[in-house]
Design a protein around this motif. Structure first.
Motif, PDB file in Angstrom:
ATOM      1  N   UNK A  68      -5.041  12.022 -11.944  1.00  0.00           N
ATOM      2  CA  UNK A  68      -4.283  11.392 -11.317  1.00  0.00           C
ATOM      3  C   UNK A  68      -3.855  11.892  -9.891  1.00  0.00           C
ATOM      4  N   UNK A  69      -4.047  13.074  -9.638  1.00  0.00           N
ATOM      5  CA  UNK A  69      -3.898  13.625  -8.325  1.00  0.00           C
ATOM      6  C   UNK A  69      -4.991  13.230  -7.417  1.00  0.00           C
ATOM      7  N   UNK A  70      -5.991  12.904  -7.775  1.00  0.00           N
ATOM      8  CA  UNK A  70      -7.178  12.612  -6.992  1.00  0.00           C
ATOM      9  C   UNK A  70      -7.146  11.336  -6.726  1.00  0.00           C
ATOM     10  N   UNK A  71      -6.686  10.322  -7.699  1.00  0.00           N
ATOM     11  CA  UNK A  71      -6.375   9.053  -7.494  1.00  0.00           C
ATOM     12  C   UNK A  71      -5.146   8.777  -6.487  1.00  0.00           C
ATOM     13  N   UNK A  72      -3.986   9.487  -6.420  1.00  0.00           N
ATOM     14  CA  UNK A  72      -3.092   9.264  -5.705  1.00  0.00           C
ATOM     15  C   UNK A  72      -3.482   9.720  -4.239  1.00  0.00           C
ATOM     16  N   UNK A  73      -4.414  10.727  -4.194  1.00  0.00           N
ATOM     17  CA  UNK A  73      -4.771  11.087  -2.871  1.00  0.00           C
ATOM     18  C   UNK A  73      -5.453   9.982  -2.011  1.00  0.00           C
ATOM     19  N   UNK A  74      -6.407   9.381  -2.813  1.00  0.00           N
ATOM     20  CA  UNK A  74      -7.174   8.069  -2.498  1.00  0.00           C
ATOM     21  C   UNK A  74      -6.276   7.202  -1.807  1.00  0.00           C
ATOM     22  N   UNK A 109       0.740  -1.128   0.027  1.00  0.00           N
ATOM     23  CA  UNK A 109      -0.035  -0.073   0.056  1.00  0.00           C
ATOM     24  C   UNK A 109       0.617   1.212   0.141  1.00  0.00           C
ATOM     25  N   UNK A 110       2.102   1.143   0.710  1.00  0.00           N
ATOM     26  CA  UNK A 110       2.762   2.182   0.556  1.00  0.00           C
ATOM     27  C   UNK A 110       3.392   2.760  -0.840  1.00  0.00           C
ATOM     28  N   UNK A 111       4.099   1.617  -1.624  1.00  0.00           N
ATOM     29  CA  UNK A 111       4.691   1.738  -2.684  1.00  0.00           C
ATOM     30  C   UNK A 111       3.548   2.065  -3.841  1.00  0.00           C
ATOM     31  N   UNK A 112       2.421   1.602  -3.681  1.00  0.00           N
ATOM     32  CA  UNK A 112       1.375   1.987  -4.849  1.00  0.00           C
ATOM     33  C   UNK A 112       1.088   3.610  -4.786  1.00  0.00           C
ATOM     34  N   UNK A 113       1.146   4.123  -3.309  1.00  0.00           N
ATOM     35  CA  UNK A 113       0.702   5.511  -3.118  1.00  0.00           C
ATOM     36  C   UNK A 113       1.992   6.477  -3.572  1.00  0.00           C
TER      37      UNK A 113
END
Ligand SMILES: *[C@@H]1O[C@H](CO)[C@@H](O)[C@H](O)[C@H]1NC(C)=O
Ligand SMILES: *[C@@H]1O[C@H](CO)[C@@H](O)[C@H](O)[C@H]1NC(C)=O
Length: 203
Positions: free
Chosen positions: A187-193, A69-73
């Motif tokens: 992309x930013x919204x997804x990264x935040x999620x 979960x860390x690496x995907x974020x």
């Protein structure tokens, strides 16, 4: 011709689908069972607002992401930064190109300032992401900084896009730029999620 075409149509479709499937498999030399990381990316992306974009932007980094979960974020932030930078370069080029009216250049320069803030905020977030799990680091504080900066980046992107709202901009250019900025915002919204997801799992 009509009847025979339609009667063959299902068969044709099946052939096409199998062929596509076969080509996909062989070109990537994938094993038959899905890679655990591919499944992980799909599951993680299902919690985002733009899951298709999430999957397509991250699946090429499956080896890096593994099932973390860390690496995907972190990767989502990296991908967003790279895209924001590329769009910035493209816009600088465009604003220098011939045939741009002064008003258009002005609107683009305003947007470029917002994009440059976005790039800074993403860079800072990525920097702190790298400090998580360092000895003595405060997870809650780092996370709170990252969430604040990424949210700010999202606001800057929407301000940037709003700047194209007026009549100053040529229709085609406006549409292209809006799509580019919208892509960065998604992309930013997804990264935040994905960051929020990581924070809730970790915390
Ligand atoms: C993110 O980008 C940085 C800098 O380019 C790189 O060192 C790092 O390995 C990347 N991390 C992930 C998880 O993609
Ligand atoms: C920007 O312009 C430079 C010089 O004209 C060119 O080499 C580069 O490929 C352009 N980049 C983009 C993203 O359009």
């Amino acid at each position: 011709m009509g009847a025979s075409f339609y009667s063959h149509f299902p068969k044709l479709l099946v052939t096409l689908i199998s062929l596509t499937f076969f080509l996909n498999l062989s070109s990537a030399a994938r094993p038959i069972s899905p890679h655990p990381s591919t499944e992980f990316i799909k599951t993680s992306c299902s919690s985002t607002t733009y899951p298709k974009l999430c999957i397509s932007s991250l699946s090429t980094h499956a080896n890096l992401i593994q099932t973390s979960p860390k690496l995907i974020a972190h990767t989502a932030l990296n991908v967003t930064l790279a895209t924001a930078k590329a769009t910035s370069v493209m816009m600088v080029n465009l604003s220098k190109s011939q045939g741009m009216k002064p008003k258009e250049v002005e609107a683009m320069q305003d947007c470029l300032e917002e994009l440059s803030d976005t790039v800074d905020e993403l860079r800072k977030s990525i920097g702190e992401m790298g400090q998580i799990n360092n000895k003595g680091s405060d997870f809650g504080m780092l996370m709170s900084d990252i969430q604040t900066w990424v949210s700010a980046a999202l606001t800057d992107e929407s301000t940037c896009s709003d700047g194209f709202g007026g009549k100053a901009m040529n229709g085609k250019v406006k549409t292209t730029l809006r799509l580019k900025i919208m892509n960065i915002a998604h992309l930013t919204s997804n990264a935040l999620a994905l960051i929020n997801r990581y924070a809730s799992i970790h915390g």
